[in-house]
Design a protein around this motif. Structure first.
Motif, short mmCIF file in Angstrom:
data_model
loop_
_atom_site.label_atom_id
_atom_site.label_comp_id
_atom_site.label_asym_id
_atom_site.label_seq_id
_atom_site.Cartn_x
_atom_site.Cartn_y
_atom_site.Cartn_z
N PRO A 306 0.80 -1.23 0.00
CA PRO A 306 0.00 0.00 0.00
C PRO A 306 0.84 1.28 0.00
O PRO A 306 0.32 2.35 -0.33
CB PRO A 306 -0.81 -0.11 1.30
N TYR A 309 0.58 3.34 -3.14
CA TYR A 309 -0.69 4.07 -3.29
C TYR A 309 -0.63 5.38 -2.51
O TYR A 309 -0.94 6.45 -3.04
CB TYR A 309 -1.84 3.20 -2.79
N PHE A 310 -0.24 5.30 -1.24
CA PHE A 310 -0.24 6.50 -0.40
C PHE A 310 0.78 7.53 -0.89
O PHE A 310 0.49 8.73 -0.93
CB PHE A 310 0.04 6.12 1.05
N TYR A 314 0.08 11.28 -2.25
CA TYR A 314 0.71 12.37 -1.51
C TYR A 314 1.53 13.26 -2.44
O TYR A 314 1.46 14.50 -2.36
CB TYR A 314 1.61 11.80 -0.40
N SER A 373 5.91 9.56 8.27
CA SER A 373 4.70 10.03 8.95
C SER A 373 4.81 11.49 9.39
O SER A 373 3.80 12.07 9.81
CB SER A 373 4.41 9.15 10.17
N LEU A 435 -4.30 -2.17 2.35
CA LEU A 435 -4.75 -0.94 1.73
C LEU A 435 -6.13 -0.56 2.24
O LEU A 435 -6.39 0.61 2.59
CB LEU A 435 -4.77 -1.08 0.21
N LEU A 439 -6.64 2.71 4.58
CA LEU A 439 -7.52 3.79 4.11
C LEU A 439 -8.59 4.09 5.14
O LEU A 439 -8.94 5.26 5.35
CB LEU A 439 -8.16 3.39 2.77
N ALA A 442 -6.95 6.10 7.77
CA ALA A 442 -6.69 7.47 7.30
C ALA A 442 -7.94 8.33 7.31
O ALA A 442 -7.89 9.52 7.64
CB ALA A 442 -6.09 7.44 5.90
N LEU A 450 -10.51 13.16 2.12
CA LEU A 450 -9.12 13.08 1.68
C LEU A 450 -8.86 13.89 0.42
O LEU A 450 -7.73 13.95 -0.06
CB LEU A 450 -8.73 11.61 1.46
N LEU A 456 -5.74 14.97 3.80
CA LEU A 456 -5.03 13.85 3.19
C LEU A 456 -3.69 13.64 3.89
O LEU A 456 -3.33 12.51 4.23
CB LEU A 456 -4.83 14.12 1.70
N PHE A 460 -2.80 10.34 6.02
CA PHE A 460 -1.70 9.50 5.55
C PHE A 460 -0.60 9.40 6.59
O PHE A 460 0.08 8.37 6.69
CB PHE A 460 -1.15 10.03 4.24
N ALA A 463 -1.48 6.63 8.79
CA ALA A 463 -1.29 5.35 8.10
C ALA A 463 0.19 4.95 8.11
O ALA A 463 0.52 3.77 8.33
CB ALA A 463 -1.80 5.45 6.66
#
Length: 491
Positions: A306, A309-310, A314, A373, A435, A439, A442, A450, A456, A460, A463
């Motif tokens: 995942p 994806y994040f 971002y 993070s 994922l 999500l 998040a 988001l 967002l 994130f 996450a």
């Protein structure tokens, strides 16, 4: 209680060849795995162009990605066992041919339905190809430094495939067409077929696996188990992949989860009591390397898959980068992961126990996720992505090789395909579950919007904190893994 025998059976079934032919097998297996992973992500950047070109509806567009994920995850266990029953060469070539032809059909698609069906057929070929490629390596290379080196290259290229997909998808879409993201598989697949037909010769590639106490008539495909596993895994993937949009308490999600639970329950009963030739023999789970190793693989998949994806969202929505620049932004992840995984990790495994290296990689990766993070809207690519990318990629490169080596060790040639299919399934399900769960984390820790860059980034960040915690848990789990036999250093 004593562990089951860890005899690989290589001496009986394949031996370990030497010379250029063996390494040509490695080239073919790595090329196949790279294509499989690449195509899981290569169309992501091209989705807006595909939507406009084929007049997709917003609801229908997601199936370009979802159809691949559903069928790939659902058929991996079946694909893994096919190589054991019908011969690794035959199954590998069949999977490669289906994947290549389906890529061509998808690249020439003129309607949304045609593209979605082609993506599903691609995934079917991939579900056969991915475990078969790993099985080729574990049955060609005996346990020891040469297998470690081969698995290191295989895992490094597989890890890089996701990042390369984003980069290649952006470049091809920007300068050629979205169709090129699929048509590029035609020359690669054709070359791989030619090389595979030449390389995959000899008993280890052509002859179905056999055992002393199982007659040829017993080597039948476990159809009930295959149906139950496929239904269960497809339903589970469908449930979790759409849970964020539909809601975890929706009738569709709960119904899909119920079907998944029923299918997987039937599968377990079939494997343990009904089937005479199970897809995944339950005896494999008496090996700590299989049981704990796949648990670690599941948790690592929750983090490392995942992540793409994040980070993609971002960089585009948080930092305002274009699709092409976002693809280029993944270059450090790709290059470092390949360099560490293919070159450094196998050398360290000659000096450091595999589980120690796995734990170290997890801790370095966890530090990278914690650093990631700390993202903020005031960051740039250099301050918000590049530093964490170095730590995450070093950690991922260090942990993937020992983990793959552990999970495929101590397995006879007769069960190599089953173990490979199980490992690939574990990784894919971990990514899908991860994922969906991340999500949810998040969105529930923010206002849920988001599309707002501030929300967002805040969501994130949480996450990435969860990913850091999970990798620390894998580091703890590594201590319980069996210590592989001592190895001579890989030069």
């Amino acid at each position: 209680m004593a562990e089951p025998s860890t005899n690989t059976g290589a001496g009986a079934s394949s031996g370990e060849a030497s010379g250029a032919g063996v390494w040509l097998v490695l080239v073919v297996a790595c090329a196949a795995e790279f294509m499989v992973v690449l195509d899981a992500s290569v169309v992501n950047v091209a989705l807006p162009t595909i939507e406009a070109s084929l007049d997709f509806s917003p609801a229908g567009l997601q199936w370009v990605v979802t159809s691949y994920a559903l069928i790939f995850a659902g058929f991996l266990l079946l694909g893994g066992r096919l190589a054991d029953l019908y011969g690794r060469r035959r199954v590998f070539l069949a999977g490669l041919a289906v994947f290549t032809v389906a890529s061509g059909v998808g690249g020439l698609a003129t309607t949304p339905a045609m593209l979605i069906v082609a993506r599903g057929l691609q995934a079917l070929g991939a579900a056969v190809l991915a475990p078969a490629s790993l099985t080729l390596l574990t049955t060609t290379f005996d346990e020891g430094p040469r297998r470690v080196r081969a698995l290191a290259i295989w895992t490094a290229l597989a890890s890089a495939g996701g990042a390369a997909g984003s980069l290649l998808g952006g470049v091809l879409t920007e300068y050629l067409s979205w169709r090129a993201t699929l048509l590029i598989n035609l020359p690669i697949g054709a070359l791989a077929l030619v090389l595979a037909a030449r390389a995959l010769t000899g008993a280890h590639a052509d002859t179905p696996a056999s055992t002393a106490d199982e007659p040829p008539a017993g080597r039948r495909l476990d159809v009930p188990g295959a149906v139950a596993a496929t239904v269960g895994l497809v339903a589970l993937t469908f449930a979790v992949s759409g849970a964020e949009e539909r809601g975890w308490s929706s009738a569709t999600t709960l119904g899909a989860l119920a079907v998944a639970a029923a299918g997987l329950a039937v599968f377990v009963v079939d494997e343990g009591w009904w089937s005479r030739s199970p897809l995944v023999p339950l005896r494999l789970f008496r090996l700590r390397a299989i049981t704990l190793g796949n648990a670690a693989m599941l948790l690592a998949g929750v983090c490392l898959m995942p992540m793409w994806y994040f980070l993609s969202l971002y960089m585009q929505q948080g930092l305002g980068l274009s699709a092409l620049l976002t693809g280029l932004g993944f270059l450090p992840h790709t290059l470092i992961t390949v360099a560490v995984g293919a070159w450094l990790a196998p050398r360290l495994m000659g000096r450091v126990p595999a589980r120690t290296l796995l734990a170290a990689g997890c801790l370095i990766g966890a530090a990278g996720f914690w650093w990631q993070s700390c993202i903020d809207l005031t960051d740039t690519y250099l301050t918000g992505v590049l530093g964490p990318a170095v730590a995450i990629s070093i950690g991922g490169g260090l942990l993937n090789t020992p983990l793959t080596t552990i999970v495929t060790s101590g397995v006879t040639d007769d069960d190599a395909g089953a173990a490979s299919g199980l490992m690939n399934t574990t990784k894919q399900i971990g990514g899908a579950l991860g994922l969906a769960a991340l999500l949810t984390v998040a969105t529930t820790t923010t206002t849920g919007n988001l599309e707002d860059p501030r929300q967002l980034v805040a969501g994130f960040a949480v996450a990435f904190e969860v990913m850091a915690g999970l990798l620390m848990l894998v580091a703890v789990l590594a201590a319980a893994l069996p210590a592989p036999r001592p190895q001579v250093g890989v030069r």
